[in-house]
Design an enzyme around this catalytic site. Structure first.
Site, PDB file in Angstrom:
ATOM      1  N   GLY A  19     -13.520  10.852  -1.314  1.00  0.00           N
ATOM      2  CA  GLY A  19     -12.235  10.382  -0.800  1.00  0.00           C
ATOM      3  C   GLY A  19     -11.200  11.491  -0.948  1.00  0.00           C
ATOM      4  N   VAL A  85     -23.917   6.414  -6.932  1.00  0.00           N
ATOM      5  CA  VAL A  85     -24.208   6.826  -8.309  1.00  0.00           C
ATOM      6  C   VAL A  85     -24.229   5.567  -9.173  1.00  0.00           C
ATOM      7  CG1 VAL A  85     -23.326   8.101 -10.303  1.00  0.00           C
ATOM      8  CG2 VAL A  85     -23.329   9.158  -8.048  1.00  0.00           C
ATOM      9  N   GLU A 181       2.700  -4.147   5.255  1.00  0.00           N
ATOM     10  CA  GLU A 181       2.336  -3.474   6.516  1.00  0.00           C
ATOM     11  C   GLU A 181       1.426  -4.351   7.361  1.00  0.00           C
ATOM     12  OE1 GLU A 181       2.848   1.156   5.055  1.00  0.00           O
ATOM     13  OE2 GLU A 181       0.844   0.331   5.060  1.00  0.00           O
ATOM     14  N   ASP A 310      -7.494   7.747  -8.119  1.00  0.00           N
ATOM     15  CA  ASP A 310      -7.198   6.367  -8.532  1.00  0.00           C
ATOM     16  C   ASP A 310      -7.982   5.931  -9.770  1.00  0.00           C
ATOM     17  OD1 ASP A 310      -5.521   6.123  -6.406  1.00  0.00           O
ATOM     18  OD2 ASP A 310      -6.637   4.528  -5.390  1.00  0.00           O
ATOM     19  N   ALA A 325      -2.273   8.490  -2.402  1.00  0.00           N
ATOM     20  CA  ALA A 325      -3.054   9.608  -1.860  1.00  0.00           C
ATOM     21  C   ALA A 325      -2.573  10.958  -2.401  1.00  0.00           C
ATOM     22  CB  ALA A 325      -2.974   9.575  -0.339  1.00  0.00           C
ATOM     23  N   GLN A 326      -1.250  11.157  -2.461  1.00  0.00           N
ATOM     24  CA  GLN A 326      -0.714  12.438  -2.929  1.00  0.00           C
ATOM     25  C   GLN A 326      -1.174  12.754  -4.346  1.00  0.00           C
ATOM     26  OE1 GLN A 326       0.748  15.274  -2.413  1.00  0.00           O
ATOM     27  NE2 GLN A 326       0.516  14.807  -0.258  1.00  0.00           N
TER      28      GLN A 326
END
Ligand SMILES: Cc1cc2nc3c(=O)[nH]c(=O)nc-3n(C[C@H](O)[C@H](O)[C@H](O)COP(=O)(O)OP(=O)(O)OC[C@H]3O[C@@H](n4cnc5c(N)ncnc54)[C@H](O)[C@@H]3O)c2cc1C
Length: 432
Positions: A19, A85, A181, A310, A325-326
Site C-alpha cells: 500500500g 503472510v 464523503e 496505519d 496516506a501522507q
C-alpha cells in the site's frame, strides 16, 4: 512448506504490504545494493481516498488501482510476491507466505518492514459485517455499489409501501471523512444521477441517514469546519444523527439508541483495526492492534524489524501520528532510507518526525473542507484544490487521464459511468 536456498551475498529486505507505506519504502530502497521483496495478498495497489467513488458508481475499480508488480518493471532490485503472510518467525528471520493455489512458502529476511495497514472493525460485533459492509478494498466498494443500486431496483419493483420505504432508506454508521464523503455522494446519486430514470419511485425522496457516536461528525477536523460540512450535507438532504450508539445491525436494519431504523442498506465506516499480522510479532499493541514502535519506527527489542503506516502507533511532536496516506508515505520513505543508510554502514539518523500537510474531505460537488495547521478553508476553491491533489496523487498516468475524463463527464452531465450491478449480486440468495 517450500523454503528458499539462502543467498549469503546479498541482503534481503522483505516488505509486507504494497500500500502507501510499503511502496514508499520500496521506492526509497531504489539505489540500494540489496534485494527488495514486496509481498501483498492483493495484486494491486489501491488509491483508497477515492474508494467511495467506486462505491457510488462515479469511477470503475481499475481507475483507482494499479498492479503492484509494476514496481518490478521500474525498479530492478524489487520482486513482488502475491500471497498472504500468515506467520512471522523472528528467531529464524523468515515469514510464512500463503500463495494462492500454490501453498506455503518461507521467505527469509535480513530486514523486515510490516506495512499491512488497517481493516474495518466492528468493535467486537463481527456479526454486523454480514449486513453492514465496510469500505477498505475494491471488492467492498463493488459490494456497496451493488447494494445501493439493487435497493433502488427493488424499491421500484415492489408494490409494498413498507418494503419500498425500507429499500429507499440508507444508513451509514460513522461520521468520519469516509462516512461524510460516501453520504454526500449517495445523495447526489439519488438526486441527480437517478433523476427521471424510474417511473414508480422518486430516488430523490430516499432517506440517507448518517449516524455518529460522538457529539459531532468529522471529529478530527476543527468544529467550525465540521459545522460547515454538516450544513452542506443537510442541504444535500442527508439526515445527521450524532451522539447515537448503534446497538444492533441485522437483516432488517439497525437499532440505534434503542430505536429501530428499517433499512435494506447499512454501510459501516465507523472503525478500523490493524491487520492481524501485527499480533504475530508478540509485541505491545494499542487498542486498535497497532504496534507501538520506537522513534525509528523499529519494533522494540527486535533488530532490523520495522512497522510503518496505519499498522504502527507512534507520536510525533507530542501528538499521535494519524492514520492517513501522507503519514504512511512519510513513514515508508523514512524506513527505506534508514535501511539504505544502515546497509552502507552509516548511523541511523534522526528519529521519525511527521510533517502534517493538512487534511481534506469532500462533501459532494463543488464543496470541500481543508485544515492545515492554522488554515481552515471550505468551499468551491478548496474543492478545486482537492480535485487537483487527488488527480496528481493517483498511481499511474493512465489512472489520472481516466479519472479526469470520468469526472469531467459526470460534472457536466450528472451521469456516472460505473452504474453496474454484477449478475451475482442480483441472485435471489443475496436479495434482502
Ligand atoms: C475508504 C478510505 C478512504 C480514505 N481516505 C483518505 C483520504 O482522503 N486521505 C488520506 O490521507 N487518507 C485516507 N485514507 C487512509 C489511507 O488510505 C491510509 O492511511 C493508508 O492507506 C495507509 O497506508 P498503509 O500502507 O499503511 O496501508 P494500506 O494502504 O492499507 O496497505 C496495506 C497493504 O497490506 C496488504 N496486507 C495486509 N495484510 C497482509 C498480509 N497478512 N499479507 C500480505 N499483505 C497484506 C493489503 O493488501 C494492502 O495492500 C482512507 C482510507 C480508506 C479505507
Amino acid at each position: 512448506m517450500r523454503a528458499e536456498a539462502p543467498d549469503a551475498r546479498r541482503k534481503r529486505i522483505v516488505i509486507v504490504g504494497g500500500g502507501f507505506a510499503g511502496v514508499a519504502a520500496a521506492r526509497a530502497l531504489k539505489r540500494c545494493d540489496a534485494d527488495v521483496v514486496v509481498i501483498d495478498q492483493r495484486n494491486h495497489y489501491i488509491f483508497q481516498p477515492l474508494l467511495y467513488q467506486v462505491a457510488t458508481a462515479v469511477l470503475a475499480p481499475s481507475e483507482i488501482a494499479a498492479p503492484i508488480r509494476q514496481l518490478a518493471k521500474v525498479q530492478k532490485n524489487v520482486s513482488v510476491t502475491l500471497g498472504e503472510v500468515t506467520g512471522v518467525n523472528l528467531d529464524a528471520r523468515s515469514v510464512d507466505v500463503s500463495c494462492p493455489d500454490v501453498g506455503m512458502r518461507k521467505v527469509r529476511f535480513d530486514f523486515l518492514v510490516i506495512a499491512t495497514g488497517m481493516r474495518p472493525s466492528y468493535f467486537g460485533h463481527d456479526e454486523f459485517a454480514e449486513y453492514a459492509p465496510g469500505l477498505k478494498s475494491l471488492a467492498d466498494a463493488e459490494t456497496i455499489r451493488a447494494r445501493i443500486l439493487s435497493a433502488y431496483e427493488r424499491a421500484d419493483a415492489t408494490d409494498d409501501q413498507c418494503q419500498r420505504a425500507r429499500q429507499m432508506t440508507f444508513v451509514l454508521v460513522g461520521g468520519g471523512p469516509t462516512g461524510v464523503e460516501l453520504a454526500a455522494s449517495m445523495a447526489q446519486l439519488a438526486k441527480v444521477t437517478l433523476r427521471s430514470q424510474f417511473r414508480r419511485i422518486d430516488p430523490a425522496s430516499s432517506s440517507i441517514i448518517l449516524v455518529e457516536g460522538s457529539k459531532r461528525i468529522l471529529p478530527t477536523f476543527a468544529e467550525s469546519l465540521a459545522k460547515r460540512a454538516t450544513r452542506r450535507l443537510e442541504k444535500l438532504g442527508v439526515e445527521i444523527q450524532t451522539g447515537v450508539k448503534v446497538e444492533a445491525v441485522d437483516e432488517k436494519g439497525v437499532v440505534a439508541n434503542g430505536t429501530r431504523i428499517d433499512s435494506a442498506t447499512v454501510l459501516w465506516t465507523a472503525g478500523v483495526a490493524a491487520s492481524p499480522i501485527t499480533k504475530l510479532l508478540g509485541r505491545e499493541t494499542d487498542r486498535a492492534g497497532r504496534v507501538s514502535v520506537g522513534p525509528g519506527l523499529d519494533v522494540p527489542g527486535v533488530p532490523d524489524v520495522f512497522v510503518v503506516g496505519d499498522a504502527s502507533s507512534i507520536t510525533s511532536d507530542g501528538r499521535p501520528v494519524p492514520g492517513v496516506a501522507q503519514a504512511a508515505i512519510q513513514q515508508g520513505r523514512y524506513v527505506g532510507r534508514l535501511i539504505a543508510r544502515q546497509l552502507k554502514g552509516r548511523k541511523p539518523g534522526r528519529p521519525f518526525r511527521y510533517r502534517d500537510k493538512g487534511s481534506m474531505a469532500v462533501v459532494g460537488r463543488n464543496f470541500a473542507i481543508l485544515e492545515s495547521s492554522h488554515l481552515r478553508t471550505s468551499g468551491f476553491v478548496t474543492w478545486l484544490v482537492w480535485v487537483l491533489l487527488h488527480v496528481m496523487s493517483l498511481p499511474q498516468m493512465q489512472n489520472r487521464l481516466r479519472v479526469q475524463t470520468q469526472w469531467f463527464w459526470s460534472y457536466f452531465t450528472g451521469q456516472r459511468g460505473a452504474r453496474l450491478i454484477p449478475e451475482r449480486a442480483a441472485a435471489p440468495s443475496e436479495q434482502r
